[in-house]
Design a protein around this motif. Structure first.
Motif, PDB file in Angstrom:
ATOM      1  N   ASP A   1       0.817  -1.212   0.000  1.00 52.53           N
ATOM      2  CA  ASP A   1       0.000   0.000   0.000  1.00 52.53           C
ATOM      3  C   ASP A   1       0.853   1.265   0.000  1.00 52.53           C
ATOM      4  OD1 ASP A   1      -2.356  -1.470   0.028  1.00 52.53           O
ATOM      5  OD2 ASP A   1      -2.470  -1.496   2.216  1.00 52.53           O
ATOM      6  N   LEU A   2       2.112   1.154   0.424  1.00 50.03           N
ATOM      7  CA  LEU A   2       3.005   2.316   0.464  1.00 50.03           C
ATOM      8  C   LEU A   2       3.726   2.543  -0.853  1.00 50.03           C
ATOM      9  CD1 LEU A   2       4.648   1.922   4.000  1.00 50.03           C
ATOM     10  CD2 LEU A   2       2.677   3.311   3.346  1.00 50.03           C
ATOM     11  N   VAL A   3       3.580   1.620  -1.795  1.00 55.12           N
ATOM     12  CA  VAL A   3       4.302   1.716  -3.068  1.00 55.12           C
ATOM     13  C   VAL A   3       3.477   2.523  -4.062  1.00 55.12           C
ATOM     14  CG1 VAL A   3       5.265   0.415  -4.998  1.00 55.12           C
ATOM     15  CG2 VAL A   3       5.487  -0.462  -2.654  1.00 55.12           C
ATOM     16  N   ALA A   4       4.060   3.622  -4.558  1.00 53.10           N
ATOM     17  CA  ALA A   4       3.357   4.464  -5.529  1.00 53.10           C
ATOM     18  C   ALA A   4       3.378   3.837  -6.914  1.00 53.10           C
ATOM     19  CB  ALA A   4       3.993   5.851  -5.570  1.00 53.10           C
ATOM     20  N   ARG A   5       4.532   3.284  -7.314  1.00 53.24           N
ATOM     21  CA  ARG A   5       4.670   2.606  -8.603  1.00 53.24           C
ATOM     22  C   ARG A   5       5.589   1.408  -8.435  1.00 53.24           C
ATOM     23  NH1 ARG A   5       5.542   6.692 -13.740  1.00 53.24           N
ATOM     24  NH2 ARG A   5       3.454   7.637 -13.768  1.00 53.24           N
ATOM     25  N   THR A   6       5.248   0.331  -9.086  1.00 54.42           N
ATOM     26  CA  THR A   6       6.053  -0.887  -9.019  1.00 54.42           C
ATOM     27  C   THR A   6       7.180  -0.837 -10.042  1.00 54.42           C
ATOM     28  OG1 THR A   6       4.715  -2.042 -10.657  1.00 54.42           O
ATOM     29  CG2 THR A   6       4.009  -2.191  -8.336  1.00 54.42           C
ATOM     30  N   PRO A   7       8.200  -1.689  -9.875  1.00 58.37           N
ATOM     31  CA  PRO A   7       9.252  -1.766 -10.895  1.00 58.37           C
ATOM     32  C   PRO A   7       8.697  -2.066 -12.285  1.00 58.37           C
ATOM     33  CG  PRO A   7       9.947  -2.893  -8.895  1.00 58.37           C
ATOM     34  CD  PRO A   7       8.515  -2.516  -8.694  1.00 58.37           C
ATOM     35  N   GLU A   8       7.671  -2.912 -12.342  1.00 59.57           N
ATOM     36  CA  GLU A   8       7.104  -3.269 -13.643  1.00 59.57           C
ATOM     37  C   GLU A   8       6.505  -2.054 -14.333  1.00 59.57           C
ATOM     38  OE1 GLU A   8       6.607  -4.940 -10.786  1.00 59.57           O
ATOM     39  OE2 GLU A   8       7.971  -6.588 -11.335  1.00 59.57           O
ATOM     40  N   GLU A   9       5.887  -1.168 -13.561  1.00 59.63           N
ATOM     41  CA  GLU A   9       5.301   0.037 -14.152  1.00 59.63           C
ATOM     42  C   GLU A   9       6.374   0.930 -14.749  1.00 59.63           C
ATOM     43  OE1 GLU A   9       1.466   1.494 -11.892  1.00 59.63           O
ATOM     44  OE2 GLU A   9       2.919   0.747 -10.427  1.00 59.63           O
ATOM     45  N   PHE A  10       7.508   1.037 -14.077  1.00 56.48           N
ATOM     46  CA  PHE A  10       8.597   1.849 -14.622  1.00 56.48           C
ATOM     47  C   PHE A  10       9.210   1.193 -15.863  1.00 56.48           C
ATOM     48  CE2 PHE A  10       8.669   3.587 -10.234  1.00 56.48           C
ATOM     49  CZ  PHE A  10       8.489   4.920 -10.569  1.00 56.48           C
ATOM     50  N   ARG A  11       9.316  -0.127 -15.837  1.00 55.44           N
ATOM     51  CA  ARG A  11       9.882  -0.819 -16.996  1.00 55.44           C
ATOM     52  C   ARG A  11       9.004  -0.663 -18.230  1.00 55.44           C
ATOM     53  NH1 ARG A  11      11.422  -5.420 -12.747  1.00 55.44           N
ATOM     54  NH2 ARG A  11      13.540  -4.718 -12.263  1.00 55.44           N
ATOM     55  N   LYS A  12       7.691  -0.543 -18.015  1.00 54.64           N
ATOM     56  CA  LYS A  12       6.786  -0.313 -19.140  1.00 54.64           C
ATOM     57  C   LYS A  12       7.025   1.059 -19.767  1.00 54.64           C
ATOM     58  CE  LYS A  12       3.061  -3.364 -17.600  1.00 54.64           C
ATOM     59  NZ  LYS A  12       1.669  -3.431 -17.058  1.00 54.64           N
ATOM     60  N   LEU A  13       7.663   1.954 -19.018  1.00 53.25           N
ATOM     61  CA  LEU A  13       8.017   3.274 -19.538  1.00 53.25           C
ATOM     62  C   LEU A  13       9.391   3.265 -20.204  1.00 53.25           C
ATOM     63  CD1 LEU A  13       6.861   5.470 -16.505  1.00 53.25           C
ATOM     64  CD2 LEU A  13       5.640   5.083 -18.652  1.00 53.25           C
ATOM     65  N   ASP A  14       9.923   2.068 -20.432  1.00 53.76           N
ATOM     66  CA  ASP A  14      11.266   1.926 -21.029  1.00 53.76           C
ATOM     67  C   ASP A  14      12.350   2.512 -20.126  1.00 53.76           C
ATOM     68  OD1 ASP A  14      10.718   0.538 -23.485  1.00 53.76           O
ATOM     69  OD2 ASP A  14       9.793   2.382 -24.218  1.00 53.76           O
ATOM     70  N   ILE A  15      12.168   2.306 -18.826  1.00 53.15           N
ATOM     71  CA  ILE A  15      13.222   2.630 -17.862  1.00 53.15           C
ATOM     72  C   ILE A  15      13.830   1.303 -17.415  1.00 53.15           C
ATOM     73  CG2 ILE A  15      13.723   3.575 -15.576  1.00 53.15           C
ATOM     74  CD1 ILE A  15      11.385   5.532 -16.027  1.00 53.15           C
ATOM     75  N   ASP A  16      15.119   1.137 -17.654  1.00 49.44           N
ATOM     76  CA  ASP A  16      15.829  -0.098 -17.303  1.00 49.44           C
ATOM     77  C   ASP A  16      16.136  -0.050 -15.805  1.00 49.44           C
ATOM     78  OD1 ASP A  16      17.437  -2.304 -17.050  1.00 49.44           O
ATOM     79  OD2 ASP A  16      18.974  -1.651 -18.477  1.00 49.44           O
ATOM     80  N   LEU A  17      15.229  -0.599 -15.013  1.00 54.30           N
ATOM     81  CA  LEU A  17      15.320  -0.538 -13.556  1.00 54.30           C
ATOM     82  C   LEU A  17      15.988  -1.801 -13.031  1.00 54.30           C
ATOM     83  CD1 LEU A  17      14.595   0.828 -10.878  1.00 54.30           C
ATOM     84  CD2 LEU A  17      12.315  -0.149 -11.082  1.00 54.30           C
ATOM     85  N   ARG A  18      17.076  -1.641 -12.299  1.00 53.87           N
ATOM     86  CA  ARG A  18      17.852  -2.783 -11.808  1.00 53.87           C
ATOM     87  C   ARG A  18      17.875  -2.778 -10.280  1.00 53.87           C
ATOM     88  NH1 ARG A  18      23.008  -2.436 -16.060  1.00 53.87           N
ATOM     89  NH2 ARG A  18      21.719  -1.996 -17.927  1.00 53.87           N
ATOM     90  N   LEU A  19      17.211  -3.763  -9.700  1.00 52.87           N
ATOM     91  CA  LEU A  19      17.146  -3.895  -8.248  1.00 52.87           C
ATOM     92  C   LEU A  19      18.328  -4.700  -7.729  1.00 52.87           C
ATOM     93  CD1 LEU A  19      13.336  -4.719  -7.899  1.00 52.87           C
ATOM     94  CD2 LEU A  19      14.442  -2.494  -7.672  1.00 52.87           C
ATOM     95  N   GLY A  20      18.635  -4.504  -6.446  1.00 51.52           N
ATOM     96  CA  GLY A  20      19.746  -5.229  -5.839  1.00 51.52           C
ATOM     97  C   GLY A  20      21.088  -4.835  -6.422  1.00 51.52           C
ATOM     98  N   CYS A  21      21.159  -3.627  -6.952  1.00 57.27           N
ATOM     99  CA  CYS A  21      22.393  -3.142  -7.593  1.00 57.27           C
ATOM    100  C   CYS A  21      22.840  -1.862  -6.887  1.00 57.27           C
ATOM    101  CB  CYS A  21      22.160  -2.864  -9.072  1.00 57.27           C
ATOM    102  SG  CYS A  21      21.801  -4.344 -10.050  1.00 57.27           S
ATOM    103  N   GLU A  22      23.985  -1.913  -6.250  1.00 58.53           N
ATOM    104  CA  GLU A  22      24.503  -0.760  -5.514  1.00 58.53           C
ATOM    105  C   GLU A  22      25.605  -0.075  -6.308  1.00 58.53           C
ATOM    106  OE1 GLU A  22      26.454   0.430  -1.174  1.00 58.53           O
ATOM    107  OE2 GLU A  22      26.185  -1.689  -1.728  1.00 58.53           O
ATOM    108  N   VAL A  23      25.441   1.221  -6.540  1.00 58.44           N
ATOM    109  CA  VAL A  23      26.499   2.005  -7.174  1.00 58.44           C
ATOM    110  C   VAL A  23      27.533   2.338  -6.106  1.00 58.44           C
ATOM    111  CG1 VAL A  23      27.071   4.143  -8.360  1.00 58.44           C
ATOM    112  CG2 VAL A  23      24.964   2.927  -8.947  1.00 58.44           C
ATOM    113  N   VAL A  24      28.763   1.910  -6.338  1.00 61.98           N
ATOM    114  CA  VAL A  24      29.820   2.073  -5.337  1.00 61.98           C
ATOM    115  C   VAL A  24      30.868   3.085  -5.756  1.00 61.98           C
ATOM    116  CG1 VAL A  24      29.483  -0.228  -4.365  1.00 61.98           C
ATOM    117  CG2 VAL A  24      31.071   0.073  -6.278  1.00 61.98           C
TER     118      VAL A  24
END
Length: 457
Positions: free
Chosen positions: A64-87
């Motif tokens: 209920d706290l999630v405004a948009r899911t990863p799948e919704e962003f991916r449908k916008l052609d945004i390459d969303l990568r979870l579990g990936c830390e920029v170091v």
């Protein structure tokens, strides 16, 4: 991918990062702009402010706290990568270094958005890694705490830190039926309030059954078989089955600083009105940045989802070829402790004095509705004004239902540089179920203006 395809990399996928990515995508299609977004956790675009209410039971599920899911962003052609830390960020090579599990790789960028959020303060004391000690910075934190409470059924909670999160988590524990002790090293809860208004908050907490311990410094934690059993302080030991840390956050700017991007005295990344950093093609937004305070005219760091969304939106519009700015803040915030509401905007008395103002303040009492109307509840309002001009510098409210959102009218007055005398003529709404004929905001403005007038020659 064609040679002309521009690459946008976003670091951090909550409010600021995904607002920036979404706005950039709206203005530039995938054929023109490739967007890659990295998130070290497993949740994106969620309301961290809602976590205490998830724990308290007001919110049914984490979803209920999630405004948009990863799948919704991916449908916008945004390459969303979870579990990936920029170091790491390399400005010379225009790339970021990403760690995903055991793999580390570099991702190139032409434009970069840093939205790394805030770092929760963790106490550097013995025993701080014991099982049962919880922060509530991320949705994963909230889910872990909720699971702990349901599986272990603790009876005694100690909350460390009496700021916004600490108070909200103390309420959540009270509502779950736990015995709650709230400790803070300061001599008042909510340091963002003046001491007299904070005293009202302290009284409200104690009336709710919270054992409030002020001027109480944490010295360590005791544990048994790895599980926390007590909180040690300079004033004694407190038994605990669960500990909630509410010590606040600081801007998560280390990644930017290590790359040579300017970081201000507040600890936040320095950005201009368009969210540009000191590095060409690098933008920053959210809790990791420094903001301009419109009243003190000084840089500061304020962690709020409202600012993060606006800053991310501005960055994304600019990346997309439009024009948008984030002009600054006046420091408006609200909170709730069971039936009590707390609000503030602008500067406290100490902050105003520190900014060089000559200060006058006044406190007024009123009710949230017409006094004869059922449900009329007390509200205390404090206005802080410049002594010589009467210009409003800050405001604080403590009351019950219907009190806190009145701070918005005061925030608008602050934004436009109104004096308390000018505020007395504001055309605010009136009907007995909503306000007295003189709204508490108008009463406060009138009383402050009258007292200021008596001080003048």
């Amino acid at each position: 991918m064609t040679a002309s395809l521009e690459r946008l990399v976003v670091i951090g996928c909550d409010a600021a990062g995904m607002s920036a990515a979404s706005q950039a995508r709206r203005r530039r299609p995938a054929a023109d702009l490739r967007i890659v977004a990295f998130e070290k956790g497993q949740h994106v675009s969620y309301s961290a402010c809602g976590i205490p209410y998830l724990v308290a039971g007001d919110v049914s599920t984490p979803d209920d706290l999630v405004a948009r899911t990863p799948e919704e962003f991916r449908k916008l052609d945004i390459d969303l990568r979870l579990g990936c830390e920029v170091v790491g960020i390399s400005l010379p090579s225009r790339s970021v270094t990403v760690r995903s599990g055991e793999r580390t790789y570099d991702e190139p960028f032409d434009q970069l958005v840093i939205a790394t959020g805030g770092v929760p303060a963790r106490p550097d004391v013995p025993g701080a890694d014991a099982d049962g000690i919880h922060g509530v910075q991320t949705l994963e934190d909230g889910i872990r705490l909720l699971s702990f409470l349901e599986d272990r059924a603790p009876k005694r909670a100690v909350v460390v830190g009496a700021g916004y999160i600490g108070l909200e988590m103390a309420e959540a524990m009270i509502r779950r039926g736990l015995e709650v002790t709230l400790i803070d090293a300061a001599d008042q809860p909510m340091r963002t309030l003046d001491p007299d208004m904070a005293g009202l908050v302290a009284n409200a907490l104690r009336d709710l059954g919270v054992d409030l311990r002020l001027s109480c410094r944490l010295s360590g934690f005791s544990s048994d078989a790895g599980r926390v059993t007590a909180v040690r302080t300079d004033a004694g030991t407190l038994s605990a089955d669960v500990v909630i840390l509410g010590l606040g956050t600081k801007p998560n700017s280390a990644l930017a600083a290590d790359a040579g991007i300017a970081v201000g005295a507040s600890g936040g990344i320095v950005v201009d009105r368009r969210q540009r950093t000191s590095a060409e093609g690098v933008w920053a937004a959210g809790d990791c940045v420094e903001v301009h305070h419109l009243i003190s005219q000084r840089p500061t760091a304020i962690a709020l989802g409202t600012h993060a969304n606006k800053q991310g939106r501005a960055a994304g519009i600019n990346i997309g070829g439009g024009y948008a700015t984030f002009p600054g803040v006046v420091g408006t915030a609200v909170s709730k402790i069971c039936s009590h509401e707390v609000a503030r905007t602008g500067l406290t008395t100490a902050e105003a004095l520190g900014a060089g103002f000559e200060v006058f303040s006044a406190v007024t009492e009123s009710t949230t509705r017409a006094g004869y109307f059922p449900g009329a509840l007390p509200i205390t309002t404090k206005l802080i004004a410049e002594r010589t001009t009467g210009r409003l510098l800050g405001a604080q409210i403590v009351g019950q239902e219907g009190a806190a959102k009145r701070i918005d009218a005061l925030a608008v007055a602050l934004w436009h540089g109104m004096t308390v005398e000018e505020m007395t003529g504001l055309d605010l709404s009136y009907a007995p179920p909503f306000a007295p004929v003189w709204d508490p905001v108008l009463i406060a403005a009138r009383k402050t203006a009258e007292q200021l007038a008596r001080l003048r020659p």
